[in-house]
Design a protein around this motif. Structure first.
Motif, PDB file in Angstrom:
ATOM      1  N   ARG A 193     -54.212  18.349 -54.881  1.00  0.00           N
ATOM      2  CA  ARG A 193     -53.238  17.749 -53.972  1.00  0.00           C
ATOM      3  C   ARG A 193     -51.811  17.913 -54.483  1.00  0.00           C
ATOM      4  O   ARG A 193     -50.912  18.314 -53.748  1.00  0.00           O
ATOM      5  CB  ARG A 193     -53.570  16.268 -53.799  1.00  0.00           C
ATOM      6  CG  ARG A 193     -52.713  15.546 -52.797  1.00  0.00           C
ATOM      7  CD  ARG A 193     -53.167  14.090 -52.654  1.00  0.00           C
ATOM      8  NE  ARG A 193     -54.541  13.988 -52.211  1.00  0.00           N
ATOM      9  CZ  ARG A 193     -54.927  14.049 -50.940  1.00  0.00           C
ATOM     10  NH1 ARG A 193     -54.033  14.214 -49.999  1.00  0.00           N
ATOM     11  NH2 ARG A 193     -56.192  13.944 -50.624  1.00  0.00           N
ATOM     12  N   ARG A 194     -51.571  17.623 -55.756  1.00  0.00           N
ATOM     13  CA  ARG A 194     -50.210  17.700 -56.305  1.00  0.00           C
ATOM     14  C   ARG A 194     -49.673  19.128 -56.265  1.00  0.00           C
ATOM     15  O   ARG A 194     -48.484  19.345 -56.041  1.00  0.00           O
ATOM     16  CB  ARG A 194     -50.162  17.135 -57.716  1.00  0.00           C
ATOM     17  CG  ARG A 194     -50.895  17.984 -58.737  1.00  0.00           C
ATOM     18  CD  ARG A 194     -50.841  17.395 -60.140  1.00  0.00           C
ATOM     19  NE  ARG A 194     -51.599  18.226 -61.050  1.00  0.00           N
ATOM     20  CZ  ARG A 194     -52.914  18.180 -61.217  1.00  0.00           C
ATOM     21  NH1 ARG A 194     -53.626  17.315 -60.523  1.00  0.00           N
ATOM     22  NH2 ARG A 194     -53.518  18.990 -62.051  1.00  0.00           N
ATOM     23  N   ASP A 195     -50.540  20.129 -56.443  1.00  0.00           N
ATOM     24  CA  ASP A 195     -50.106  21.524 -56.398  1.00  0.00           C
ATOM     25  C   ASP A 195     -49.761  21.948 -54.977  1.00  0.00           C
ATOM     26  O   ASP A 195     -48.798  22.689 -54.765  1.00  0.00           O
ATOM     27  CB  ASP A 195     -51.181  22.451 -56.972  1.00  0.00           C
ATOM     28  CG  ASP A 195     -51.409  22.234 -58.458  1.00  0.00           C
ATOM     29  OD1 ASP A 195     -50.544  21.610 -59.118  1.00  0.00           O
ATOM     30  OD2 ASP A 195     -52.452  22.678 -58.961  1.00  0.00           O
ATOM     31  N   LEU A 196     -50.526  21.480 -54.003  1.00  0.00           N
ATOM     32  CA  LEU A 196     -50.227  21.813 -52.610  1.00  0.00           C
ATOM     33  C   LEU A 196     -48.917  21.155 -52.163  1.00  0.00           C
ATOM     34  O   LEU A 196     -48.108  21.776 -51.477  1.00  0.00           O
ATOM     35  CB  LEU A 196     -51.371  21.406 -51.688  1.00  0.00           C
ATOM     36  CG  LEU A 196     -51.244  21.871 -50.244  1.00  0.00           C
ATOM     37  CD1 LEU A 196     -51.143  23.390 -50.160  1.00  0.00           C
ATOM     38  CD2 LEU A 196     -52.400  21.375 -49.408  1.00  0.00           C
ATOM     39  N   VAL A 197     -48.685  19.923 -52.607  1.00  0.00           N
ATOM     40  CA  VAL A 197     -47.419  19.246 -52.293  1.00  0.00           C
ATOM     41  C   VAL A 197     -46.254  20.021 -52.910  1.00  0.00           C
ATOM     42  O   VAL A 197     -45.233  20.259 -52.258  1.00  0.00           O
ATOM     43  CB  VAL A 197     -47.435  17.783 -52.785  1.00  0.00           C
ATOM     44  CG1 VAL A 197     -46.042  17.166 -52.731  1.00  0.00           C
ATOM     45  CG2 VAL A 197     -48.418  16.955 -51.967  1.00  0.00           C
TER      46      VAL A 197
END
Length: 63
Positions: free
Chosen positions: A46-50
């Motif tokens: 999730r943090r990488d996609l954000v």
């Protein structure tokens, strides 16, 4: 966790077949081609996609 796939609001509606679907997988987001869902999906933290979407929105990847 049950996966519910949603089509991206940026997909073109089928005129050229460019359709992306996403699903909440808990700590990651699933990304797949809606035309070929049986081919699997990418699970992106999730943090990488954000971070990626923020980078795209900033215009840093514009040609």
């Amino acid at each position: 966790m049950s996966k519910t796939w949603r089509k991206s609001s940026y997909s073109d509606g089928g005129t050229s077949g460019n359709c992306v679907e996403v699903a909440n997988l808990g700590t990651s987001i699933g990304v797949r081609d809606s035309k070929n869902p049986s081919c699997g999906h990418l699970a992106v933290p999730r943090r990488d996609l954000v971070a990626l979407t923020d980078h795209i929105k900033s215009g840093k990847l514009d040609l």
